[in-house]
Design a protein around this motif. Sequence first.
Motif, short mmCIF file in Angstrom:
data_model
loop_
_atom_site.label_atom_id
_atom_site.label_comp_id
_atom_site.label_asym_id
_atom_site.label_seq_id
_atom_site.Cartn_x
_atom_site.Cartn_y
_atom_site.Cartn_z
N LEU A 1 0.86 -1.19 0.00
CA LEU A 1 0.00 0.00 0.00
C LEU A 1 0.89 1.23 0.00
N ALA A 2 0.69 2.14 -0.97
CA ALA A 2 1.47 3.38 -1.01
C ALA A 2 0.63 4.53 -0.44
N LEU A 3 1.17 5.18 0.58
CA LEU A 3 0.50 6.34 1.19
C LEU A 3 1.23 7.59 0.75
N ASP A 4 0.60 8.38 -0.11
CA ASP A 4 1.28 9.53 -0.71
C ASP A 4 0.68 10.87 -0.33
N LEU A 5 -0.64 10.96 -0.38
CA LEU A 5 -1.27 12.29 -0.28
C LEU A 5 -1.97 12.45 1.07
N GLY B 1 5.10 7.33 1.31
CA GLY B 1 5.43 7.84 -0.02
C GLY B 1 6.31 9.08 0.00
N THR B 2 6.89 9.37 -1.14
CA THR B 2 7.80 10.52 -1.27
C THR B 2 7.14 11.83 -0.82
N PRO B 3 5.88 12.11 -1.24
CA PRO B 3 5.29 13.39 -0.81
C PRO B 3 5.16 13.47 0.71
N VAL B 4 4.87 12.36 1.37
CA VAL B 4 4.74 12.37 2.84
C VAL B 4 6.11 12.66 3.46
N VAL C 1 9.52 -1.43 -11.66
CA VAL C 1 9.16 -0.56 -12.80
C VAL C 1 8.03 0.35 -12.32
N HIS C 2 8.04 1.60 -12.79
CA HIS C 2 7.16 2.58 -12.18
C HIS C 2 6.74 3.65 -13.18
N SER C 3 5.44 3.78 -13.36
CA SER C 3 4.90 4.94 -14.07
C SER C 3 4.45 5.93 -13.01
N GLY C 4 5.23 6.98 -12.83
CA GLY C 4 4.91 7.98 -11.81
C GLY C 4 3.69 8.80 -12.18
N TYR C 5 3.32 9.71 -11.31
CA TYR C 5 2.10 10.50 -11.56
C TYR C 5 2.16 11.22 -12.91
N ASP C 6 3.32 11.77 -13.25
CA ASP C 6 3.42 12.52 -14.51
C ASP C 6 3.29 11.60 -15.72
N HIS C 7 3.84 10.38 -15.60
CA HIS C 7 3.67 9.40 -16.69
C HIS C 7 2.21 8.95 -16.80
N GLN C 8 1.61 8.75 -15.63
CA GLN C 8 0.20 8.31 -15.64
C GLN C 8 -0.68 9.35 -16.33
N ALA C 9 -0.38 10.63 -16.08
CA ALA C 9 -1.16 11.70 -16.69
C ALA C 9 -1.03 11.66 -18.21
N ILE D 1 6.07 -3.68 -9.42
CA ILE D 1 5.47 -2.73 -10.37
C ILE D 1 4.61 -1.73 -9.59
N ALA D 2 4.68 -0.46 -10.01
CA ALA D 2 3.91 0.60 -9.36
C ALA D 2 3.43 1.60 -10.40
N GLY D 3 2.34 2.27 -10.07
CA GLY D 3 1.90 3.39 -10.89
C GLY D 3 0.51 3.23 -11.45
N GLY D 4 -0.46 3.80 -10.76
CA GLY D 4 -1.81 3.87 -11.31
C GLY D 4 -2.57 2.56 -11.35
N ILE D 5 -2.14 1.56 -10.57
CA ILE D 5 -2.82 0.26 -10.62
C ILE D 5 -4.15 0.35 -9.84
N LYS D 6 -5.21 -0.07 -10.50
CA LYS D 6 -6.54 -0.04 -9.90
C LYS D 6 -7.10 -1.47 -9.92
N VAL E 1 3.27 -6.06 -5.94
CA VAL E 1 2.41 -5.09 -6.63
C VAL E 1 2.20 -3.91 -5.68
N ILE E 2 2.44 -2.69 -6.18
CA ILE E 2 2.34 -1.49 -5.34
C ILE E 2 1.12 -0.68 -5.77
N VAL E 3 0.23 -0.41 -4.81
CA VAL E 3 -1.01 0.31 -5.12
C VAL E 3 -1.20 1.48 -4.16
N GLY E 4 -1.37 2.67 -4.72
CA GLY E 4 -1.65 3.85 -3.92
C GLY E 4 -3.11 4.23 -4.04
N GLY E 5 -3.39 5.13 -4.99
CA GLY E 5 -4.74 5.64 -5.19
C GLY E 5 -5.79 4.56 -5.42
N GLY E 6 -5.39 3.42 -5.94
CA GLY E 6 -6.32 2.30 -6.17
C GLY E 6 -6.92 1.80 -4.87
#
Length: 211
Positions: A5-9, A32-35, A133-141, A164-169, A184-189
């Motif tokens: 579980l990724a805790l970012d925001l 997460g990095t922002p925290v 492997v990671h699609s960060g927020y900017d890649h996801q956008a 693997i991380a990045g936008g997984i729902k 598997v790394i999941v934040g917003g999902g």
Amino acid sequence: MELQLALDLVDIQGAKEIVNEVAAYVDVVEIGTPVIINEGLRAVKELKAAYPHVKVLADLKIMDAGGYEVMKASEAGADIITVLGVSDDTTISGAVAEARKQGTKIMVDMINVPDMAKRAQEIDALGVDYICVHSGYDHQAAGKNSLEDLATIKRVVKHAKTAIAGGIKLHTLPEVLAARPDLVIVGGGITGQENRQAAAAEMQRLVQAAW
Ligand SMILES: O=C([C@H](O)CO)[C@H](O)[C@H](O)COP(=O)(O)O
């Protein structure tokens, strides 16, 4: 296969509230990095103090001074610390050496690595524990995901675990699991869902069924 579980925001209190809800369904909790930017390594320290049995990853995305920064994160209670794949080999080796001393682990985040196969092989040889492997927020956008990169590293990595991380729902998880990462790394999902517990429980069920 494990679920992180990724805790970012969130702030520290918010992180604790989410961990209270979903700790039973995840194997690793990421600060997460922002925290860490907002709260410092105190966030790792407080989470570990509140949940001593939870495995905590500090997403420092280290780019230099690998040994020193891994030492500080390990002292704060992190079990796994991230270093960037685009950093120098000496930074990664320094991080690995310090992690061995501290009894912690190193995950290399491959965000923005240009030649994935070549760099994954080089990094695997440096003795890291995970390659992610990671699609960060900017890649996801920009509509990107990391499935192709996961297939690439699965082909060449011989020792490290793959992640693997990045936008997984929930709806994209089956496709990710079919590629068989170790983690598997999941934040917003999870954190962005109305019923976080239900989302985490269902993800755990799918991850465990994929063994
Ligand atoms: O590492 C992350 C990102 O760069 C922000 O720091 C996230 O933790 C990672 O992308 C997972 O979060 P989601 O993309 O929300 O699943």
